[in-house]
Design a protein around this motif. Structure first.
Motif, PDB file in Angstrom:
ATOM      1  N   ILE A 163       0.857  -1.186   0.000  1.00  0.00           N
ATOM      2  CA  ILE A 163       0.000   0.000   0.000  1.00  0.00           C
ATOM      3  C   ILE A 163       0.890   1.231   0.000  1.00  0.00           C
ATOM      4  CG2 ILE A 163      -1.870   1.242   1.179  1.00  0.00           C
ATOM      5  CD1 ILE A 163      -2.571  -1.339   2.649  1.00  0.00           C
ATOM      6  N   ARG A 213       0.169   6.529  -9.901  1.00  0.00           N
ATOM      7  CA  ARG A 213      -0.249   5.303 -10.594  1.00  0.00           C
ATOM      8  C   ARG A 213       0.723   4.916 -11.712  1.00  0.00           C
ATOM      9  NH1 ARG A 213      -4.142   2.514  -7.712  1.00  0.00           N
ATOM     10  NH2 ARG A 213      -5.990   3.785  -7.299  1.00  0.00           N
ATOM     11  N   LYS A 236      -1.734  -0.855  -4.116  1.00  0.00           N
ATOM     12  CA  LYS A 236      -2.925  -0.152  -3.657  1.00  0.00           C
ATOM     13  C   LYS A 236      -2.542   1.232  -3.123  1.00  0.00           C
ATOM     14  CE  LYS A 236      -5.620  -3.820  -4.120  1.00  0.00           C
ATOM     15  NZ  LYS A 236      -6.737  -3.880  -5.101  1.00  0.00           N
ATOM     16  N   THR A 291      -3.871   4.877  -0.997  1.00  0.00           N
ATOM     17  CA  THR A 291      -4.828   5.535  -0.127  1.00  0.00           C
ATOM     18  C   THR A 291      -4.314   6.918   0.249  1.00  0.00           C
ATOM     19  OG1 THR A 291      -6.226   5.234   1.847  1.00  0.00           O
ATOM     20  CG2 THR A 291      -3.884   4.644   2.056  1.00  0.00           C
ATOM     21  N   TRP A 309     -11.783  10.023  -3.305  1.00  0.00           N
ATOM     22  CA  TRP A 309     -11.827   8.618  -2.896  1.00  0.00           C
ATOM     23  C   TRP A 309     -12.077   7.685  -4.076  1.00  0.00           C
ATOM     24  CZ3 TRP A 309      -9.227   8.567   1.079  1.00  0.00           C
ATOM     25  CH2 TRP A 309      -9.475   9.313   2.234  1.00  0.00           C
ATOM     26  N   ASP A 322     -10.838   7.648  -6.842  1.00  0.00           N
ATOM     27  CA  ASP A 322      -9.604   7.367  -7.579  1.00  0.00           C
ATOM     28  C   ASP A 322      -8.606   6.528  -6.785  1.00  0.00           C
ATOM     29  OD1 ASP A 322     -10.461   8.903  -9.766  1.00  0.00           O
ATOM     30  OD2 ASP A 322      -9.733  10.751  -8.824  1.00  0.00           O
ATOM     31  N   LEU A 323      -8.949   6.204  -5.533  1.00  0.00           N
ATOM     32  CA  LEU A 323      -8.048   5.437  -4.671  1.00  0.00           C
ATOM     33  C   LEU A 323      -8.621   4.052  -4.392  1.00  0.00           C
ATOM     34  CD1 LEU A 323      -7.026   8.250  -2.137  1.00  0.00           C
ATOM     35  CD2 LEU A 323      -5.983   7.653  -4.328  1.00  0.00           C
ATOM     36  N   ASP A 324      -7.861   3.247  -3.676  1.00  0.00           N
ATOM     37  CA  ASP A 324      -8.275   1.871  -3.384  1.00  0.00           C
ATOM     38  C   ASP A 324      -8.875   1.706  -1.996  1.00  0.00           C
ATOM     39  OD1 ASP A 324      -7.184   0.501  -5.858  1.00  0.00           O
ATOM     40  OD2 ASP A 324      -5.377   1.490  -5.116  1.00  0.00           O
ATOM     41  N   PHE A 325      -8.501   2.584  -1.073  1.00  0.00           N
ATOM     42  CA  PHE A 325      -9.052   2.575   0.279  1.00  0.00           C
ATOM     43  C   PHE A 325      -9.448   3.994   0.666  1.00  0.00           C
ATOM     44  CE2 PHE A 325      -5.786  -0.819   0.384  1.00  0.00           C
ATOM     45  CZ  PHE A 325      -6.560  -1.907   0.778  1.00  0.00           C
ATOM     46  N   LYS A 341     -15.762   1.415  -1.702  1.00  0.00           N
ATOM     47  CA  LYS A 341     -14.371   1.282  -1.269  1.00  0.00           C
ATOM     48  C   LYS A 341     -14.356   0.926   0.214  1.00  0.00           C
ATOM     49  CE  LYS A 341     -12.851   3.336  -5.143  1.00  0.00           C
ATOM     50  NZ  LYS A 341     -11.981   2.720  -6.157  1.00  0.00           N
TER      51      LYS A 341
END
Length: 337
Positions: free
Chosen positions: A147, A173, A179, A181, A195, A197-200, A240
Motif C-alpha cells: 500500500i 499510478r 494499492k 490511499t 476517494w 480514484d483510490l483503493d481505500f 471502497k
C-alpha cells in the motif's frame, strides 16, 4: 456425506477469511539506526501482519513552501535509504508494508492548517511535495510494498488545490502498481474529494467518543455509533473499504474526549481507559466486511525502552493495551486450529 462435510469446511474457511483477513498493522516509527531482527520480533509477537513505514519531510511553518526531505540531516529511518532497509527487513519476516510519507511542521503545528499566502508559493509547495511523494512511490514499487499513502492530514492543501491532487494520483499510478490511499483526519474524510480514484478510504480514526474521565465500555461503544454509521454509508457510496491509516488512544484520563491530542500534558495515566477504548474499536470494526483493518499509532523499534505503566502517551507497548492488540491480531491463527 464426505462432499457435504468438505463443502461445510470450505464455507467455514471462507467466513473465517472474511472476518479475520484484515490489515492488522502497527505504525513503525522511524529511528536513527538500522532495523535489526530484535526490533522486528515484538511486531511479530503482537501478531501484526502489516507495518506502516513513515519517511518524513520537514517544513518550517504553516505558510512555508519549502519541503525538506531525504537529507543527511534527518534520522536514518526518515529518509529513503532507511525506509527501504526497514521495508526489506519487515518483508523478510513476512510483514506487509504501507509506505506513508508524512510532513512534520516545526513545533508540531497541525499539517491540516497548512496554507500558502500566494499562488507562487502554492506552486512551489506543489512541486516540492510531488517530488517527495514520487520519490517514495518509486521506492514503494521497487520494494514491492503493498500500500502507498499519498498524504496525511492535509485538509486545507486538499481543499485549496484539488487539481493538483488529481494529477498527483495519476502520476503515482504511473510509477506504483500497488494499492493507494490517503490518510484523512477524522474531521476531513467525509469531504475528501478523490476517494473514487483510490483503493481505500483512509481515515486517521481519532474520533471523539465521550467526555468521561474514566470512560466505560458502554459509553465508548455508544460514542462510536454515529461515526460508524457515516463511515459505513461512505464505504457503500464509494464502493471502497475503510482503512484506519492510524488508530489509537492515549493511556490517560479522558482518553475518549479528544483522542487526537499529542501535547505533553500531565494528565493522569489511565491504562484501563486505553485498553478499553482499543477493545471497543476492535469490537465495532474488525468483523465488518466494509472495513479493511488499520494501523496502531504508534510502535517504536526499541520495544523494551518505551511505554510502560508510567507512560500516558499513545504507544500501547508494555501496557495492557498491547495484550488487547495481540489477542485481536492473533485471532486469524486461532481460527485455523
Amino acid at each position: 456425506m464426505k462432499k457435504l462435510i468438505y463443502l461445510c469446511v470450505l464455507v467455514f474457511a471462507s467466513c473465517a477469511t472474511s472476518k479475520f483477513d484484515k490489515v492488522n498493522g502497527v505504525s513503525f516509527v522511524a529511528s536513527g539506526e538500522e532495523v535489526a531482527q530484535h526490533h522486528i520480533d515484538p511486531v511479530l509477537k503482537v501478531g501484526a501482519n502489516y507495518a506502516a513505514v513513515m519517511p518524513f519531510g520537514f517544513i518550517r511553518d504553516l505558510d512555508s513552501p519549502e519541503l525538506i526531505f531525504n537529507t543527511d540531516r534527518q534520522w536514518y529511518g526518515e529518509r529513503r535509504e532507511g525506509a527501504k532497509q526497514y521495508i526489506e527487513k519487515l518483508h523478510q519476516n513476512g510483514v506487509s508494508v504501507m509506505v506513508k510519507p508524512q510532513i512534520w511542521i516545526f513545533d508540531g503545528q497541525f499539517t491540516g492548517n497548512m496554507k500558502m499566502p500566494s499562488e507562487e508559493d502554492w506552486e512551489k509547495l506543489e512541486a516540492s511535495y510531488e517530488a517527495f511523494i514520487l520519490l517514495y512511490a518509486e521506492m514503494a514499487e521497487e520494494t514491492q510494498s503493498d500500500i502507498f499513502c499519498i498524504g496525511t492530514e492535509l485538509k486545507t492543501f486538499v481543499n485549496e488545490r484539488p487539481g493538483f491532487w488529481n494529477d498527483l494520483i495519476k502520476k503515482v499510478r504511473e510509477v506504483y502498481t500497488g494499492k493507494i490511499t490517503y490518510a484523512a483526519n477524522w474531521d476531513e474524510y467525509a469531504k475528501t474529494p478523490f476517494w473514487s480514484d483510490l483503493d481505500f478510504i483512509g481515515v486517521n480514526a481519532y474520533f471523539p467518543l465521550c467526555e468521561r474521565e474514566n470512560p466505560t465500555i458502554e459509553t465508548l461503544t455508544e460514542g462510536w455509533q454515529p461515526w460508524k454509521t457515516k463511515m459505513r454509508e461512505l464505504a457503500k457510496q464509494e464502493d471502497k473499504p475503510i482503512l484506519f491509516t492510524e488508530f489509537g488512544y492515549r493511556s490517560m484520563d479522558f482518553t475518549g474526549k479528544k483522542p487526537w491530542l499529542v501535547d505533553r500534558n500531565q494528565m493522569n495515566v489511565n491504562l484501563k481507559a486505553q485498553a478499553d477504548a482499543t477493545q471497543v474499536l476492535f469490537n465495532e470494526f474488525w468483523s465488518e466486511d466494509w472495513f479493511a483493518g488499520g494501523f496502531v499509532w504508534k510502535w517504536f523499534m526499541q520495544h523494551d525502552q518505551v511505554g510502560g505503566h508510567a507512560d500516558n502517551r499513545f504507544t500501547p507497548q508494555n501496557k495492557p493495551a498491547e495484550s488487547i492488540i495481540r489477542r485481536q491480531y492473533t485471532q486469524v491463527k486461532k481460527s485455523s486450529l
